[in-house]
Write a protein that holds these residues in place. Structure first.
Motif, PDB file in Angstrom:
ATOM      1  N   THR A  76      -5.504 -17.743  30.021  1.00  0.00           N
ATOM      2  CA  THR A  76      -6.335 -16.567  29.809  1.00  0.00           C
ATOM      3  C   THR A  76      -5.532 -15.360  30.269  1.00  0.00           C
ATOM      4  O   THR A  76      -5.033 -15.335  31.393  1.00  0.00           O
ATOM      5  CB  THR A  76      -7.648 -16.659  30.594  1.00  0.00           C
ATOM      6  N   VAL A  77      -5.397 -14.386  29.396  1.00  0.00           N
ATOM      7  CA  VAL A  77      -4.620 -13.192  29.693  1.00  0.00           C
ATOM      8  C   VAL A  77      -5.561 -11.996  29.661  1.00  0.00           C
ATOM      9  O   VAL A  77      -6.239 -11.762  28.655  1.00  0.00           O
ATOM     10  CB  VAL A  77      -3.479 -12.994  28.663  1.00  0.00           C
ATOM     11  N   ASN A  78      -5.612 -11.274  30.765  1.00  0.00           N
ATOM     12  CA  ASN A  78      -6.439 -10.064  30.833  1.00  0.00           C
ATOM     13  C   ASN A  78      -5.530  -8.856  30.677  1.00  0.00           C
ATOM     14  O   ASN A  78      -4.568  -8.702  31.432  1.00  0.00           O
ATOM     15  CB  ASN A  78      -7.189  -9.995  32.169  1.00  0.00           C
ATOM     16  N   ILE A  79      -5.850  -8.024  29.697  1.00  0.00           N
ATOM     17  CA  ILE A  79      -5.046  -6.835  29.425  1.00  0.00           C
ATOM     18  C   ILE A  79      -5.952  -5.616  29.573  1.00  0.00           C
ATOM     19  O   ILE A  79      -6.859  -5.404  28.750  1.00  0.00           O
ATOM     20  CB  ILE A  79      -4.421  -6.888  28.015  1.00  0.00           C
ATOM     21  N   ARG A  80      -5.695  -4.867  30.629  1.00  0.00           N
ATOM     22  CA  ARG A  80      -6.501  -3.678  30.895  1.00  0.00           C
ATOM     23  C   ARG A  80      -6.393  -2.689  29.730  1.00  0.00           C
ATOM     24  O   ARG A  80      -5.302  -2.438  29.220  1.00  0.00           O
ATOM     25  CB  ARG A  80      -6.020  -3.016  32.181  1.00  0.00           C
ATOM     26  N   GLY A  81      -7.513  -2.196  29.271  1.00  0.00           N
ATOM     27  CA  GLY A  81      -7.527  -1.207  28.206  1.00  0.00           C
ATOM     28  C   GLY A  81      -7.499  -1.786  26.799  1.00  0.00           C
ATOM     29  O   GLY A  81      -7.541  -1.031  25.824  1.00  0.00           O
ATOM     30  N   LEU A  82      -7.428  -3.100  26.684  1.00  0.00           N
ATOM     31  CA  LEU A  82      -7.412  -3.712  25.357  1.00  0.00           C
ATOM     32  C   LEU A  82      -8.771  -3.536  24.690  1.00  0.00           C
ATOM     33  O   LEU A  82      -9.819  -3.666  25.333  1.00  0.00           O
ATOM     34  CB  LEU A  82      -7.079  -5.204  25.474  1.00  0.00           C
ATOM     35  N   ASP A  83      -8.761  -3.249  23.431  1.00  0.00           N
ATOM     36  CA  ASP A  83      -9.999  -3.069  22.677  1.00  0.00           C
ATOM     37  C   ASP A  83     -10.900  -4.290  22.862  1.00  0.00           C
ATOM     38  O   ASP A  83     -10.437  -5.432  22.711  1.00  0.00           O
ATOM     39  CB  ASP A  83      -9.659  -2.894  21.198  1.00  0.00           C
ATOM     40  N   PRO A  84     -12.176  -4.083  23.166  1.00  0.00           N
ATOM     41  CA  PRO A  84     -13.109  -5.208  23.358  1.00  0.00           C
ATOM     42  C   PRO A  84     -13.212  -6.125  22.138  1.00  0.00           C
ATOM     43  O   PRO A  84     -13.636  -7.279  22.267  1.00  0.00           O
ATOM     44  CB  PRO A  84     -14.449  -4.528  23.638  1.00  0.00           C
ATOM     45  N   ALA A  85     -12.806  -5.655  20.983  1.00  0.00           N
ATOM     46  CA  ALA A  85     -12.838  -6.498  19.787  1.00  0.00           C
ATOM     47  C   ALA A  85     -11.935  -7.727  19.962  1.00  0.00           C
ATOM     48  O   ALA A  85     -12.122  -8.728  19.277  1.00  0.00           O
ATOM     49  CB  ALA A  85     -12.395  -5.698  18.563  1.00  0.00           C
TER      50      ALA A  85
END
Length: 140
Positions: A45-54
């Protein structure tokens, strides 16, 4: 700084012959079929701050270093394709080294198997050093 070393023509052919002989010898001592227990799937699981919620829950399957013809047979590749498709990825990425040395022998089964990959947003492939050594223009 990294450098890319072009293979010495003599060494390339010697390595190719050794790997092809090794693959033939291995096939004598083992079944050529697919064993799913020989392959691992790892979920990250990769969390990317600011990534579009889509893109929340977007699934990317990565298949790396296939080296078809070295240790991976066309039958095993078909099994890997089935495993990857069963994951229902949104995108499939293949970051190179599709084949090792014998493009002429494995081009058709490679294309056939890769065409069977299914992902909602498609499949992307980049070529690796072995693909370039075997003839990048023919790999496409």
């Amino acid at each position: 700084m990294s450098s890319t070393r072009e293979p010495n023509e003599k060494n390339f052919h010697l390595r190719r012959q050794i790997q092809l002989a090794s693959a033939r010898l291995q096939s004598v001592f083992r079944a050529d079929g697919f064993n799913p227990k020989a392959f691992d799937t790892v979920t990250l699981t990769v969390n990317i701050r600011g990534l579009d919620p889509a893109f929340d829950g977007y699934r990317v399957a990565v298949i790396a270093d296939l080296h078809l013809g070295q240790w991976l047979t066309p039958a095993r590749l078909a099994g890997v394709v089935g495993m990857v498709n069963a994951l229902s990825p949104d995108l499939i990425a293949i970051p190179g080294d599709l084949i090792s040395y014998d493009l002429e022998r494995f081009a058709a089964p490679l294309a056939e198997n890769l065409k069977a990959l299914k992902a909602k947003d498609g499949v992307v492939v980049s070529l690796g050093n072995h693909d370039h050594w075997a003839g990048a223009s023919k790999v496409r």
